[in-house]
Write a protein that holds these residues in place. Structure first.
Motif, PDB file in Angstrom:
ATOM      1  N   GLY A  22       0.870  -1.404  -0.039  1.00  0.00           N
ATOM      2  CA  GLY A  22      -0.074  -0.102   0.102  1.00  0.00           C
ATOM      3  C   GLY A  22       0.693   1.422  -0.008  1.00  0.00           C
ATOM      4  O   GLY A  22       1.923   1.251  -0.252  1.00  0.00           O
ATOM      5  N   LYS A  23       0.229   2.253   0.446  1.00  0.00           N
ATOM      6  CA  LYS A  23       0.916   3.665   0.438  1.00  0.00           C
ATOM      7  C   LYS A  23       2.092   3.647   1.447  1.00  0.00           C
ATOM      8  O   LYS A  23       2.980   4.633   1.308  1.00  0.00           O
ATOM      9  CB  LYS A  23      -0.174   4.759   0.601  1.00  0.00           C
ATOM     10  CG  LYS A  23      -0.882   4.961   1.954  1.00  0.00           C
ATOM     11  CD  LYS A  23      -2.088   5.796   2.189  1.00  0.00           C
ATOM     12  CE  LYS A  23      -2.783   5.623   3.445  1.00  0.00           C
ATOM     13  NZ  LYS A  23      -3.722   6.704   3.342  1.00  0.00           N
ATOM     14  N   ASP A  24       1.974   2.751   2.471  1.00  0.00           N
ATOM     15  CA  ASP A  24       3.040   2.803   3.296  1.00  0.00           C
ATOM     16  C   ASP A  24       4.500   2.200   2.621  1.00  0.00           C
ATOM     17  O   ASP A  24       5.450   2.538   3.175  1.00  0.00           O
ATOM     18  CB  ASP A  24       2.916   2.114   4.592  1.00  0.00           C
ATOM     19  CG  ASP A  24       1.858   2.691   5.246  1.00  0.00           C
ATOM     20  OD1 ASP A  24       1.483   3.556   5.238  1.00  0.00           O
ATOM     21  OD2 ASP A  24       1.094   1.595   6.083  1.00  0.00           O
ATOM     22  N   GLY A  25       4.292   1.673   1.545  1.00  0.00           N
ATOM     23  CA  GLY A  25       5.343   1.131   0.824  1.00  0.00           C
ATOM     24  C   GLY A  25       6.044  -0.099   1.373  1.00  0.00           C
ATOM     25  O   GLY A  25       5.283  -0.866   1.972  1.00  0.00           O
ATOM     26  N   VAL A  26       7.442  -0.484   1.004  1.00  0.00           N
ATOM     27  CA  VAL A  26       7.870  -1.650   1.723  1.00  0.00           C
ATOM     28  C   VAL A  26       8.442  -1.450   3.115  1.00  0.00           C
ATOM     29  O   VAL A  26       9.230  -0.543   3.481  1.00  0.00           O
ATOM     30  CB  VAL A  26       9.045  -2.138   0.810  1.00  0.00           C
ATOM     31  CG1 VAL A  26       9.602  -3.305   1.208  1.00  0.00           C
ATOM     32  CG2 VAL A  26       8.546  -2.161  -0.661  1.00  0.00           C
ATOM     33  N   ASN A  27       7.713  -2.037   4.172  1.00  0.00           N
ATOM     34  CA  ASN A  27       8.324  -2.036   5.487  1.00  0.00           C
ATOM     35  C   ASN A  27       8.511  -3.155   5.899  1.00  0.00           C
ATOM     36  O   ASN A  27       8.448  -4.372   5.444  1.00  0.00           O
ATOM     37  CB  ASN A  27       7.135  -1.337   6.426  1.00  0.00           C
ATOM     38  CG  ASN A  27       5.947  -1.825   6.224  1.00  0.00           C
ATOM     39  OD1 ASN A  27       5.719  -3.044   6.083  1.00  0.00           O
ATOM     40  ND2 ASN A  27       4.616  -1.057   6.299  1.00  0.00           N
ATOM     41  N   GLU A  28       8.939  -3.573   7.133  1.00  0.00           N
ATOM     42  CA  GLU A  28       9.129  -4.693   7.934  1.00  0.00           C
ATOM     43  C   GLU A  28       8.279  -5.997   7.926  1.00  0.00           C
ATOM     44  O   GLU A  28       8.278  -7.173   7.696  1.00  0.00           O
ATOM     45  CB  GLU A  28       9.717  -4.377   9.501  1.00  0.00           C
ATOM     46  CG  GLU A  28      10.869  -3.643   9.219  1.00  0.00           C
ATOM     47  CD  GLU A  28      11.410  -3.420  11.000  1.00  0.00           C
ATOM     48  OE1 GLU A  28      10.798  -3.883  11.769  1.00  0.00           O
ATOM     49  OE2 GLU A  28      12.390  -2.574  11.033  1.00  0.00           O
ATOM     50  N   ARG A  29       6.845  -5.221   8.129  1.00  0.00           N
ATOM     51  CA  ARG A  29       5.709  -6.395   8.169  1.00  0.00           C
ATOM     52  C   ARG A  29       5.454  -6.706   6.758  1.00  0.00           C
ATOM     53  O   ARG A  29       5.189  -8.222   6.492  1.00  0.00           O
ATOM     54  CB  ARG A  29       4.344  -5.395   8.453  1.00  0.00           C
ATOM     55  CG  ARG A  29       4.431  -5.069  10.087  1.00  0.00           C
ATOM     56  CD  ARG A  29       3.151  -4.394  10.410  1.00  0.00           C
ATOM     57  NE  ARG A  29       3.155  -3.087   9.812  1.00  0.00           N
ATOM     58  CZ  ARG A  29       2.084  -2.670   9.338  1.00  0.00           C
ATOM     59  NH1 ARG A  29       0.816  -2.979   9.512  1.00  0.00           N
ATOM     60  NH2 ARG A  29       1.992  -1.325   8.623  1.00  0.00           N
ATOM     61  N   VAL A  30       5.693  -6.037   5.696  1.00  0.00           N
ATOM     62  CA  VAL A  30       5.512  -6.525   4.339  1.00  0.00           C
ATOM     63  C   VAL A  30       6.545  -7.708   4.096  1.00  0.00           C
ATOM     64  O   VAL A  30       6.205  -8.615   3.433  1.00  0.00           O
ATOM     65  CB  VAL A  30       5.359  -5.399   3.417  1.00  0.00           C
ATOM     66  CG1 VAL A  30       5.433  -5.965   2.054  1.00  0.00           C
ATOM     67  CG2 VAL A  30       4.336  -4.522   3.686  1.00  0.00           C
ATOM     68  N   ILE A  31       7.879  -7.113   4.558  1.00  0.00           N
ATOM     69  CA  ILE A  31       8.952  -8.113   4.157  1.00  0.00           C
ATOM     70  C   ILE A  31       8.709  -9.377   4.843  1.00  0.00           C
ATOM     71  O   ILE A  31       9.301 -10.322   4.574  1.00  0.00           O
ATOM     72  CB  ILE A  31      10.252  -7.393   4.755  1.00  0.00           C
ATOM     73  CG1 ILE A  31      10.372  -6.248   3.698  1.00  0.00           C
ATOM     74  CG2 ILE A  31      11.606  -8.450   4.487  1.00  0.00           C
ATOM     75  CD1 ILE A  31      10.714  -6.579   2.215  1.00  0.00           C
ATOM     76  N   ALA A  32       8.399  -9.366   6.272  1.00  0.00           N
ATOM     77  CA  ALA A  32       8.195 -10.491   6.728  1.00  0.00           C
ATOM     78  C   ALA A  32       6.944 -11.356   6.431  1.00  0.00           C
ATOM     79  O   ALA A  32       7.046 -12.637   6.277  1.00  0.00           O
ATOM     80  CB  ALA A  32       7.644 -10.371   8.513  1.00  0.00           C
TER      81      ALA A  32
END
Length: 154
Positions: A24-34
């Motif tokens: 989403g608009k938050d981009g690539v963050n730790e939660r998405v990578i996990a």
């Protein structure tokens, strides 16, 4: 690094898949990578979509995700991209034989379809005609005829 044949095979597997992760608009963050790491461990192949509200490009995001997750980029189409990472403990997708060239001439005639048998017969006939025209089928490459007889006398 995967070969072009392996990439093509993975594309064919990814084609009917629906995206499993949305960025989403938050981009690539730790939660998405996990989340992507968990899915890569379970499935090895992941299709990811980027929401239109995010100001990210598919290829740029794919490169970033691949570097972070140590995965291979497969393809990017529109706002979706696909990545692959082999699970060494429990592999699901076998791409080891992709990219090895198989010699089609090693097939026996029993394994060929009727069309394949016709093509093989036509190829043999064409090879025979080509050999006759090149003179490979005659003695020492000398074609019988008047011209050759004159050369032999000299």
């Amino acid at each position: 690094m995967i070969s072009a044949k392996q990439r093509s095979y993975l594309k064919s597997l990814a084609n009917p898949m629906k995206p499993m992760v949305q960025i989403g608009k938050d981009g690539v963050n730790e939660r998405v990578i996990a989340q992507i790491n968990e899915i890569l461990d379970a499935h090895e192949l992941v299709k990811i979509s980027i929401l239109e509200s995010a100001v990210l490009t598919a290829k740029g995001t794919a490169v970033e995700v691949c570097q972070t997750c140590r995965a291979e980029f497969v393809q990017a189409i529109g706002n979706r991209f696909t990545i692959y990472r082999k699970n060494h403990d429990n592999p699901k997708i076998d791409i080891s034989q992709m990219g090895i060239k198989h010699n089609k001439n090693q097939l026996s005639e029993n394994q060929l379809s009727s069309t394949g048998k016709k093509i093989l017969a036509r190829k043999k006939d064409n090879d025979r005609v080509a050999a006759k025209k090149s003179g490979k089928g005659t003695w020492a490459g000398v074609k019988p005829g008047k011209g050759n007889a004159k050369r032999k006398r000299d």
